[in-house]
Scaffold this motif. Structure first.
Motif, mmCIF file in Angstrom:
data_model
loop_
_atom_site.group_PDB
_atom_site.id
_atom_site.type_symbol
_atom_site.label_atom_id
_atom_site.label_comp_id
_atom_site.label_asym_id
_atom_site.label_seq_id
_atom_site.Cartn_x
_atom_site.Cartn_y
_atom_site.Cartn_z
ATOM 1 N N PRO A 205 0.809 -1.228 0.000
ATOM 2 C CA PRO A 205 0.000 0.000 0.000
ATOM 3 C C PRO A 205 0.838 1.272 0.000
ATOM 4 O O PRO A 205 0.498 2.249 -0.676
ATOM 5 C CB PRO A 205 -0.820 -0.135 1.299
ATOM 6 C CG PRO A 205 -0.901 -1.604 1.540
ATOM 7 C CD PRO A 205 0.429 -2.145 1.085
ATOM 8 N N LEU A 206 1.950 1.253 0.754
ATOM 9 C CA LEU A 206 2.820 2.427 0.788
ATOM 10 C C LEU A 206 3.466 2.669 -0.571
ATOM 11 O O LEU A 206 3.544 3.812 -1.037
ATOM 12 C CB LEU A 206 3.903 2.233 1.845
ATOM 13 C CG LEU A 206 4.949 3.363 1.947
ATOM 14 C CD1 LEU A 206 4.280 4.696 2.294
ATOM 15 C CD2 LEU A 206 6.028 2.999 2.964
ATOM 16 N N MET A 207 3.900 1.595 -1.236
ATOM 17 C CA MET A 207 4.521 1.735 -2.546
ATOM 18 C C MET A 207 3.523 2.252 -3.572
ATOM 19 O O MET A 207 3.870 3.082 -4.424
ATOM 20 C CB MET A 207 5.102 0.386 -2.993
ATOM 21 C CG MET A 207 6.311 -0.069 -2.192
ATOM 22 S SD MET A 207 6.952 -1.668 -2.747
ATOM 23 C CE MET A 207 7.472 -1.248 -4.415
ATOM 24 N N ALA A 208 2.292 1.769 -3.500
ATOM 25 C CA ALA A 208 1.257 2.246 -4.421
ATOM 26 C C ALA A 208 0.984 3.726 -4.200
ATOM 27 O O ALA A 208 0.837 4.498 -5.159
ATOM 28 C CB ALA A 208 -0.018 1.426 -4.236
ATOM 29 N N LYS A 209 0.923 4.132 -2.933
ATOM 30 C CA LYS A 209 0.676 5.539 -2.615
ATOM 31 C C LYS A 209 1.832 6.414 -3.097
ATOM 32 O O LYS A 209 1.617 7.496 -3.662
ATOM 33 C CB LYS A 209 0.470 5.704 -1.109
ATOM 34 C CG LYS A 209 0.076 7.119 -0.699
ATOM 35 C CD LYS A 209 0.054 7.284 0.807
ATOM 36 C CE LYS A 209 -0.982 6.384 1.457
ATOM 37 N NZ LYS A 209 -1.092 6.667 2.919
ATOM 38 N N LEU A 210 3.071 5.954 -2.890
ATOM 39 C CA LEU A 210 4.229 6.722 -3.331
ATOM 40 C C LEU A 210 4.275 6.840 -4.845
ATOM 41 O O LEU A 210 4.702 7.873 -5.391
ATOM 42 C CB LEU A 210 5.520 6.072 -2.815
ATOM 43 C CG LEU A 210 5.797 6.217 -1.324
ATOM 44 C CD1 LEU A 210 7.038 5.429 -0.935
ATOM 45 C CD2 LEU A 210 5.959 7.684 -0.934
ATOM 46 N N GLN A 222 -4.662 7.223 -13.194
ATOM 47 C CA GLN A 222 -5.552 6.603 -12.221
ATOM 48 C C GLN A 222 -6.805 7.445 -11.997
ATOM 49 O O GLN A 222 -7.918 6.911 -11.894
ATOM 50 C CB GLN A 222 -4.808 6.391 -10.904
ATOM 51 C CG GLN A 222 -5.421 5.349 -9.990
ATOM 52 C CD GLN A 222 -5.466 3.961 -10.606
ATOM 53 O OE1 GLN A 222 -4.698 3.649 -11.519
ATOM 54 N NE2 GLN A 222 -6.375 3.131 -10.128
ATOM 55 N N ASP A 223 -6.642 8.763 -11.907
ATOM 56 C CA ASP A 223 -7.803 9.643 -11.745
ATOM 57 C C ASP A 223 -8.712 9.573 -12.967
ATOM 58 O O ASP A 223 -9.946 9.591 -12.846
ATOM 59 C CB ASP A 223 -7.346 11.082 -11.527
ATOM 60 C CG ASP A 223 -6.824 11.325 -10.117
ATOM 61 O OD1 ASP A 223 -6.780 10.366 -9.333
ATOM 62 O OD2 ASP A 223 -6.463 12.479 -9.805
ATOM 63 N N ALA A 224 -8.117 9.516 -14.152
ATOM 64 C CA ALA A 224 -8.913 9.429 -15.380
ATOM 65 C C ALA A 224 -9.725 8.144 -15.408
ATOM 66 O O ALA A 224 -10.904 8.142 -15.797
ATOM 67 C CB ALA A 224 -7.991 9.507 -16.596
ATOM 68 N N THR A 235 -7.904 6.178 -6.134
ATOM 69 C CA THR A 235 -7.105 7.365 -6.381
ATOM 70 C C THR A 235 -6.347 7.752 -5.123
ATOM 71 O O THR A 235 -6.621 7.237 -4.032
ATOM 72 C CB THR A 235 -7.999 8.543 -6.809
ATOM 73 O OG1 THR A 235 -8.837 8.920 -5.703
ATOM 74 C CG2 THR A 235 -8.863 8.167 -8.004
ATOM 75 N N LEU A 236 -5.418 8.674 -5.266
ATOM 76 C CA LEU A 236 -4.638 9.137 -4.119
ATOM 77 C C LEU A 236 -5.526 9.819 -3.096
ATOM 78 O O LEU A 236 -5.278 9.762 -1.894
ATOM 79 C CB LEU A 236 -3.541 10.100 -4.598
ATOM 80 C CG LEU A 236 -2.567 10.619 -3.536
ATOM 81 C CD1 LEU A 236 -1.838 9.464 -2.856
ATOM 82 C CD2 LEU A 236 -1.560 11.591 -4.151
ATOM 83 N N TRP A 237 -6.605 10.467 -3.573
ATOM 84 C CA TRP A 237 -7.542 11.133 -2.670
ATOM 85 C C TRP A 237 -8.201 10.142 -1.719
ATOM 86 O O TRP A 237 -8.550 10.493 -0.594
ATOM 87 C CB TRP A 237 -8.614 11.858 -3.471
ATOM 88 C CG TRP A 237 -8.090 13.040 -4.212
ATOM 89 C CD1 TRP A 237 -7.656 13.065 -5.512
ATOM 90 C CD2 TRP A 237 -7.895 14.356 -3.711
ATOM 91 N NE1 TRP A 237 -7.217 14.317 -5.850
ATOM 92 C CE2 TRP A 237 -7.355 15.133 -4.761
ATOM 93 C CE3 TRP A 237 -8.125 14.961 -2.477
ATOM 94 C CZ2 TRP A 237 -7.047 16.482 -4.614
ATOM 95 C CZ3 TRP A 237 -7.820 16.308 -2.334
ATOM 96 C CH2 TRP A 237 -7.292 17.053 -3.385
ATOM 97 N N PRO A 249 0.777 15.789 -6.337
ATOM 98 C CA PRO A 249 1.034 15.574 -7.768
ATOM 99 C C PRO A 249 0.623 16.757 -8.627
ATOM 100 O O PRO A 249 1.315 17.088 -9.600
ATOM 101 C CB PRO A 249 0.193 14.324 -8.090
ATOM 102 C CG PRO A 249 0.047 13.616 -6.803
ATOM 103 C CD PRO A 249 -0.048 14.705 -5.771
ATOM 104 N N VAL A 250 -0.480 17.413 -8.275
ATOM 105 C CA VAL A 250 -0.931 18.585 -9.035
ATOM 106 C C VAL A 250 0.033 19.751 -8.822
ATOM 107 O O VAL A 250 0.412 20.446 -9.779
ATOM 108 C CB VAL A 250 -2.361 18.987 -8.628
ATOM 109 C CG1 VAL A 250 -2.808 20.229 -9.400
ATOM 110 C CG2 VAL A 250 -3.330 17.836 -8.871
#
Length: 275
Positions: A205-210, A222-224, A235-237, A249-250
């Protein structure tokens, strides 16, 4: 020289002419012409679909992952085309820059606009493919607009950096090809982000978030997928409660854009002497 100069009448007309010319010449001598704008990503998608979805069974737990794969492919291709085309734009228009005085920003922006037109054609194909595969449209799909704007800003910012560097360092082209190839596999395009979190042990989970925080393209794709295809695409949110970290990221994209323009501006006064 300020980037706002691009909005003068002279530069707007030149920008329009350069985009139109590039679009007309892109596939001028090919048999299928501009159909290649759509066929190239579709052929690549077909190969990845057979290998990664049918044989390796990637994304079996994600709804409509075939659509997600196609969407991720065209988003990445747009980013690749914007940055690569922008990188070589100044050198490619060296004769024009030496003969005519105009804002040098126009050359890079024209290259990115040409890539944006191709993206528009490909995006229509994604929408049709999504509807055929049972993806239900909703008002939340409109959130794809700011996501595409973020993608365009990211690609254009990097293109400004690369264009200025390429004037002095022609070896940058093969280097950037390797970077893009590595970035493609480091970004959850052919695999879902859930695969990172589930197969990397306790640190998954940490690697995915990073990955989403440090790789703007991962966040964008991912957001798209989340707003256009299925909320099952995390999503990161959803993973990060800290507002600043979720927005990073933005913010990183904006930093790249402003930095790219600043670097391009500082180097642009020497372009005519070097190209």
């Amino acid at each position: 020289m300020e980037i706002t100069e691009i909005f003068t009448k002279k530069n707007r007309l030149l920008l329009s002419a350069m985009v139109s010319t590039d679009f007309k010449l892109r596939y001028q001598q090919s048999v299928l012409g501009h159909l290649w704008s759509v066929l190239k990503p579709l052929l690549l998608f077909s190969v990845m679909y057979v290998v990664f979805i049918r044989f390796l069974r990637f994304g079996a737990d994600v709804p409509h992952f075939a659509v997600s794969l196609l969407l991720g492919t065209i988003l990445w291709n747009f980013f690749n085309e914007t940055t690569t085309g922008g990188m070589m734009s100044i050198v490619g228009h060296g004769d024009l820059l030496r003969k005519i005085h105009f804002s040098k920003y126009v050359v890079v922006v024209a290259s990115s606009m040409s890539a944006l037109i191709n993206f528009g054609f490909n995006f229509v194909v994604v929408i049709i493919f999504a509807l055929v595969n049972g993806v239900r449209p909703s008002w939340s799909n409109l959130l794809i607009i700011p996501i595409v704007i973020e993608l365009y800003i990211l690609g254009l910012g990097i293109a400004f950096f690369l264009a200025a560097i390429y004037v002095n360092l022609r070896d940058l082209n093969p280097i950037w090809e390797v970077v893009m190839q590595a970035g493609f596999y480091a970004t959850p395009i052919i695999y879902p982000i859930s695969m990172i979190s589930s197969r990397a042990g306790s640190y998954g989970p940490l690697m995915a978030k990073l990955d989403l925080m440090l790789n703007p393209m991962a966040q964008i794709i991912q957001d798209a997928r989340h707003v256009l295809i299925s909320p099952a695409n995390p999503t990161l949110w959803q993973w990060e409660s800290n507002f600043f970290l979720a927005c990073w990221p933005v913010l990183f994209t904006l930093i790249i854009f402003v930095g790219g323009i600043s670097y391009f501006t500082a180097k642009s006064q020497y372009f005519a002497e070097l190209i």
